[in-house]
Write an enzyme that holds these catalytic residues in place. Structure first.
Site, mmCIF file in Angstrom:
data_model
loop_
_atom_site.group_PDB
_atom_site.id
_atom_site.type_symbol
_atom_site.label_atom_id
_atom_site.label_comp_id
_atom_site.label_asym_id
_atom_site.label_seq_id
_atom_site.Cartn_x
_atom_site.Cartn_y
_atom_site.Cartn_z
ATOM 1 N N HIS A 121 58.310 79.471 -93.294
ATOM 2 C CA HIS A 121 56.800 79.342 -93.301
ATOM 3 C C HIS A 121 55.904 80.722 -93.466
ATOM 4 O O HIS A 121 56.599 81.718 -92.865
ATOM 5 C CB HIS A 121 56.164 78.655 -92.357
ATOM 6 C CG HIS A 121 54.928 78.406 -92.125
ATOM 7 N ND1 HIS A 121 53.636 78.918 -91.653
ATOM 8 C CD2 HIS A 121 54.279 76.915 -92.467
ATOM 9 C CE1 HIS A 121 52.834 78.400 -91.677
ATOM 10 N NE2 HIS A 121 52.983 77.106 -92.230
ATOM 11 N N ASP A 198 61.586 80.368 -84.986
ATOM 12 C CA ASP A 198 60.342 79.579 -85.318
ATOM 13 C C ASP A 198 60.632 78.233 -85.174
ATOM 14 O O ASP A 198 61.212 77.576 -85.715
ATOM 15 C CB ASP A 198 59.746 80.001 -86.946
ATOM 16 C CG ASP A 198 58.606 79.111 -87.027
ATOM 17 O OD1 ASP A 198 58.299 78.311 -86.287
ATOM 18 O OD2 ASP A 198 58.184 79.378 -88.120
ATOM 19 N N GLN A 201 58.894 73.161 -86.263
ATOM 20 C CA GLN A 201 59.447 71.769 -86.568
ATOM 21 C C GLN A 201 60.399 71.296 -86.038
ATOM 22 O O GLN A 201 61.065 70.214 -86.169
ATOM 23 C CB GLN A 201 59.470 71.911 -88.077
ATOM 24 C CG GLN A 201 58.232 72.445 -88.877
ATOM 25 C CD GLN A 201 57.144 71.426 -88.618
ATOM 26 O OE1 GLN A 201 57.214 70.153 -88.258
ATOM 27 N NE2 GLN A 201 56.080 71.824 -89.222
ATOM 28 N N LYS A 224 51.672 69.992 -82.754
ATOM 29 C CA LYS A 224 52.661 69.357 -83.732
ATOM 30 C C LYS A 224 53.627 68.511 -82.760
ATOM 31 O O LYS A 224 54.429 67.809 -83.135
ATOM 32 C CB LYS A 224 53.410 70.307 -84.398
ATOM 33 C CG LYS A 224 52.659 71.183 -85.428
ATOM 34 C CD LYS A 224 53.810 72.014 -86.135
ATOM 35 C CE LYS A 224 53.001 73.078 -86.823
ATOM 36 N NZ LYS A 224 52.417 72.608 -88.115
ATOM 37 N N CYS A 363 52.582 76.136 -97.416
ATOM 38 C CA CYS A 363 52.633 77.541 -96.812
ATOM 39 C C CYS A 363 54.147 78.149 -96.731
ATOM 40 O O CYS A 363 54.698 78.598 -95.846
ATOM 41 C CB CYS A 363 52.079 77.527 -95.304
ATOM 42 S SG CYS A 363 50.789 77.026 -95.269
HETATM 43 N N1 7TS Z 1 56.236 77.523 -88.767
HETATM 44 C C1 7TS Z 1 56.531 76.492 -89.381
HETATM 45 C C2 7TS Z 1 58.130 76.043 -89.400
HETATM 46 C C3 7TS Z 1 55.558 75.538 -89.491
HETATM 47 O O1 7TS Z 1 55.875 74.300 -89.914
HETATM 48 C C4 7TS Z 1 54.187 75.930 -89.222
HETATM 49 C C5 7TS Z 1 53.113 74.945 -89.601
HETATM 50 C C6 7TS Z 1 53.956 77.125 -88.487
HETATM 51 C C7 7TS Z 1 55.114 77.819 -88.342
HETATM 52 C C8 7TS Z 1 52.511 77.610 -88.046
HETATM 53 O O2 7TS Z 1 52.213 76.823 -87.281
HETATM 54 P P1 7TS Z 1 50.503 76.776 -86.560
HETATM 55 O O3 7TS Z 1 50.487 75.749 -85.683
HETATM 56 O O4 7TS Z 1 50.402 78.185 -85.896
HETATM 57 O O5 7TS Z 1 49.611 76.521 -87.616
HETATM 58 N N2 7TS Z 1 53.269 74.110 -90.524
HETATM 59 C C9 7TS Z 1 52.403 73.218 -91.245
HETATM 60 C C10 7TS Z 1 53.016 72.529 -92.481
HETATM 61 O O6 7TS Z 1 54.146 72.459 -92.661
HETATM 62 N N3 7TS Z 1 51.739 71.898 -93.022
HETATM 63 O O7 7TS Z 1 50.464 72.255 -92.080
HETATM 64 C C11 7TS Z 1 51.122 73.252 -91.220
#
Ligand code: 7TS
Length: 405
Positions: A121, A198, A201, A224, A363
């Site tokens: 990401h 990371d 997910q 999430k 992203c």
């Molecule tokens: N890393 C991964 C693997 C992600 O899927 C996401 C967000 C992030 C980092 C960033 O997370 P945040 O909570 O700091 O924003 N992924 C997604 C997505 O797949 N669609 O919207 C956000």
């Protein structure tokens, strides 16, 4: 698992869109939130609101207790050795920026190498590039096989005496691939190299044990995993966190300040400058309660069944469908395209049927480029999704594709 009882805990799932029941399949972007988490937020604002770690008065002590209880809950949830290894951030993104800036700034210099993978990401790419502009190190990118699994031979061959750090997602937000991070970490450690995971997910969908993985750092987001927005976690091994410089300066992260010399607070407060989202943090405890009550293994089994059923039906019944990511053991994320139909049209028309999916590059533009596409439609599942919703989604895709043909 009694899905109808679980669904009752999520007020938003009762919504209707365009005269149809909402089918929420954008769980990878954010999950919905059960009432007990919302109630904890309301309680934080209506009963216990006072700034944490600052007051001798009762409210401040109550608020502090709730925040620190959440830290212990998180530590136990991911099996960290100590709550002092749990740093609260605004989300995965801030957690990864913290590691890149503080650890990366310490370890990476001119001519050094950092290993990432093609399926990261942007949150696990751009913070490193910001640092790269200052330090001039080299990025090495692990490629993947056609099914969306990482090329581990290529990974192993990337280590050399300039390798300083590896950062990799536990699960891909596009392909659903679950990377063998335990083996990958062991390989990095054999070369004396620390490993950042990371886990955005992974944490909502599988048991994560940072000690078993031997991860040096592990980042994830509360929103999430049925929790509140604005809260994330960076787990870090004590020996690293102690060596690393603070990421941001301000209140709460100091031991003493003078214009000549400032010394920093103990772990984890050294990395928590300013007033945190203490109400969100305390509500994260309730999200963990929710997951533990159902059982993460039950959630995983249910989501895998939804994935299997939906994938089989899509492949059988939707001519011209391409699903990106078919690695064994993948998690319940389906990214796809149908023929030459545009992902945006598909997403918009599914929305008119009450079905929420995400469209676009998710992203992960480097991954899109390696797949030779601009974007996909993505459906992703959570504990509260049902087989009936999966069927409504498949029927929706069939109907929309017939319209777009
Ligand atoms: N890393 C991964 C693997 C992600 O899927 C996401 C967000 C992030 C980092 C960033 O997370 P945040 O909570 O700091 O924003 N992924 C997604 C997505 O797949 N669609 O919207 C956000």
């Amino acid at each position: 698992m009694d899905i109808s009882r679980i669904r009752e805990e999520f007020p938003i799932l009762g919504r209707r869109l365009y005269g149809r029941p909402l089918v929420y399949l954008d769980n990878t972007a954010t999950s919905e939130t059960p009432r007990e988490v919302v109630d904890a937020v309301v309680n934080g604002y209506t009963v216990t609101k006072a700034n944490v770690h600052r007051g001798v008065h009762t409210l401040s002590q109550e608020a502090t207790l709730l925040q620190e209880e959440a830290r212990r809950r998180v530590a136990a949830f991911i099996n960290a050795s100590s709550h002092e290894e749990v740093v609260f951030t605004r989300g995965t993104t801030e957690a990864l920026n913290l590691v890149a800036s503080s650890l990366g700034g310490m370890l990476l210099g001119e001519g050094d190498e950092l290993i990432l993978t093609v399926m990261e990401h942007h949150a696990n790419i751009v913070p490193w590039q910001l640092l790269q502009a200052l330090k001039g190190f080299r990025l090495r990118v692990v490629p993947m096989h056609e099914d969306g699994s990482l090329d581990l031979d290529a990974y192993r061959s990337m280590f050399n005496d300039r390798t300083r750090l590896v950062s990799c997602c536990h699960a891909s937000n596009v392909l659903g691939t679950v990377n063998p991070v335990k083996e990958m970490i062991a390989e990095a450690h054999a070369h004396g190299v620390p490993f950042v995971v990371d886990g955005a997910q992974a944490v909502p969908h599988m048991k994560v044990d940072v000690i078993d993985l031997d991860a040096d750092f592990y980042a994830f987001s509360a929103h999430k995993m049925y929790g509140p927005t604005g809260v994330g976690v960076l787990y870090g091994k004590r020996e690293w966190l102690e060596k690393m410089p603070p990421y941001q300066g301000g209140g709460e992260m100091i031991e003493s300040v003078s214009f000549d010399k400032t010394t920093f607070a103990e772990l984890p407060f050294k990395f928590e400058a300013g007033t945190p989202d203490f109400i969100g943090i305390s509500a994260l405890s309730k999200a963990i309660d929710f997951i533990e009550r159902i059982g993460i293994d039950n959630i995983a089994a249910h989501e895998h069944e939804l994935l299997r059923h939906t994938t089989e039906r899509l492949l059988r019944e939707v001519p011209g469908i391409r699903i990106f990511g078919q690695a064994p053991g993948k998690c319940a994320i389906i990214s796809f395209l149908v023929g030459n139909e545009h992902h945006y049209d598909m997403g918009m028309l599914l929305d008119k049927l009450g079905i929420a999916v995400r469209t676009g590059h998710h992203c992960a533009q480097p991954l899109m480029r390696s797949l030779g596409i601009e974007g996909t439609v993505r459906a992703s599942f959570a504990a509260y999704n049902t087989i009936e919703e999966a069927d409504a989604f498949v029927e929706g895709v069939k109907r929309v594709s017939a319209m777009l043909e």
